[in-house]
Design an enzyme around this catalytic site. Structure first.
Site: not given
Ligand SMILES: C[S@@+](CC[C@H](N)C(=O)[O-])C[C@H]1O[C@@H](n2cnc3c(N)ncnc32)[C@H](O)[C@@H]1O
Length: 319
Positions: A105, A147, A187
């Site tokens: 992440d 996700d 997602k």
């Molecule tokens: C909805 S949350 C995920 C929740 C996780 N599945 C859980 O159950 O705890 C979406 C995540 O996508 C991450 N994210 C968004 N863009 C990203 C990227 N380019 N690279 C890595 N992570 C990313 C965000 O930091 C965020 O933590």
């Protein structure tokens, strides 16, 4: 998780806290699993965009138990065949030899036992390389989940575009770490251009479905694409990590995936057959307070205080 009072009255938010999950999203993965049997025969998995880590928690619960069971079975067979206990154990358990679950992440993530956490942007080449490293001389994963969600702007077209870029990065990484026959779950925002992604995914996987778990709010654009039986082979393994499409071809047949509405809360303490509504506010009793499962590791409102502490520490060290 859950800054608003609406969240606090949300039944999935409350169940997540009670069960010790770091986010209500855990139920989305559990509900997808009950429809598609995602964890069957899975011992190695990658969790892309994993923070705060509730999907990794679910993966640990489901895979670690299974792996220990497999190792015990192997040990028992070896002993039955006259093997020596120390010989049988030589080399350590699979989980000691290489990580089973890799989580990535942008945000830092509080550690989870048995999960290798990588902090980085999955759309960057360096992070993609870091994810591939643990799999280089090892077996590939049987499951990749993503996700990922960018910060939503409320402009649906822009949100859908940003989400699709994240998904494309995830698919490319998947082609490097997923075993042939493996499963990919991600997602997706079902907007105007989602059709192109379905068509490309259908080239890579034998079965592509769309699912909306009941724990995902109806008011949210999100659904999940469940891709089963990775075709792999020379043609589809290790696709180039750069570029902003998955497959460079004009000859991709359109695909309309079947749609599944999945999950209820039976099995999580609710009466069987009752479907809890993620968009509804349920009354709550203030005395049922449950402390946060994973307090934030970095709190922006404390950033200045933190920087000052670091500076003081630095000057004291220099003196
Ligand atoms: C909805 S949350 C995920 C929740 C996780 N599945 C859980 O159950 O705890 C979406 C995540 O996508 C991450 N994210 C968004 N863009 C990203 C990227 N380019 N690279 C890595 N992570 C990313 C965000 O930091 C965020 O933590």
């Amino acid at each position: 998780m859950g800054k608003l009072s609406r969240d606090k009255r949300d039944v999935f938010y409350r169940r997540a806290k009670e069960k010790g999950y770091r986010a209500r999203s855990a139920f989305k993965l559990l509900q997808l699993d009950s429809e598609f049997g995602l964890f069957e025969n899975v011992t190695r998995a990658v969790d892309l965009c994993a923070a705060p880590g509730s999907w990794s928690q679910v993966l640990t619960d489901k895979l670690m138990g299974k792996q220990q069971q497999n190792e015990q079975e192997k040990l028992n067979t070896s002993l039955k065949e006259g093997g020596d206990l120390e010989d049988a154990k030589q080399g350590g358990t699979i989980s000691e030899r290489h990580p089973t679950i890799v989580a990535v992440d942008l945000q830092p993530m509080a550690p989870i036992d048995g999960v290798l956490c990588i902090q980085g942007d999955i759309t960057s080449y360096e992070t993609a390389q870091a994810i591939l490293e643990p799999f280089e001389n090892n077996e590939r994963a049987q499951l990749v989940v993503c996700d990922g969600a960018p910060d939503v702007t409320g402009l649906h077209d822009l949100d859908e575009y940003l989400q699709s870029q994240l998904l494309i990065a995830a698919i490319k990484i998947t082609t490097h770490v997923l075993v042939d026959g493996g499963t990919f779950v991600a997602k997706i925002f079902r907007g105007r251009h989602a059709g192109q992604l379905y068509a490309q995914l259908k080239m890579l996987f034998e079965r592509v479905s769309i699912a909306k778990p009941t724990s995902s709010r109806n008011s949210s654009l999100e659904s999940f694409v469940v891709c089963q039986n990775f075709r792999g082979g020379e043609k589809f393994r290790n696709l180039p990590l750069d570029g902003d499409t998955v497959l460079e071809s004009d000859n991709i047949a359109p695909h309309i995936p079947p749609f599944f509405a999945c999950g209820d809360l039976s099995g999580w303490g609710e009466e069987s057959g009752i479907v809890m509504d993620a968009d509804k506010s349920y009354p709550m009793d203030e005395k049922d307070f449950v402390a946060p499962v994973a307090p934030p590791i970095y709190q922006p409102h404390l950033a200045q205080e933190y920087q000052e502490k670091l500076k003081t520490k630095d000057t004291t060290q220099k003196q």
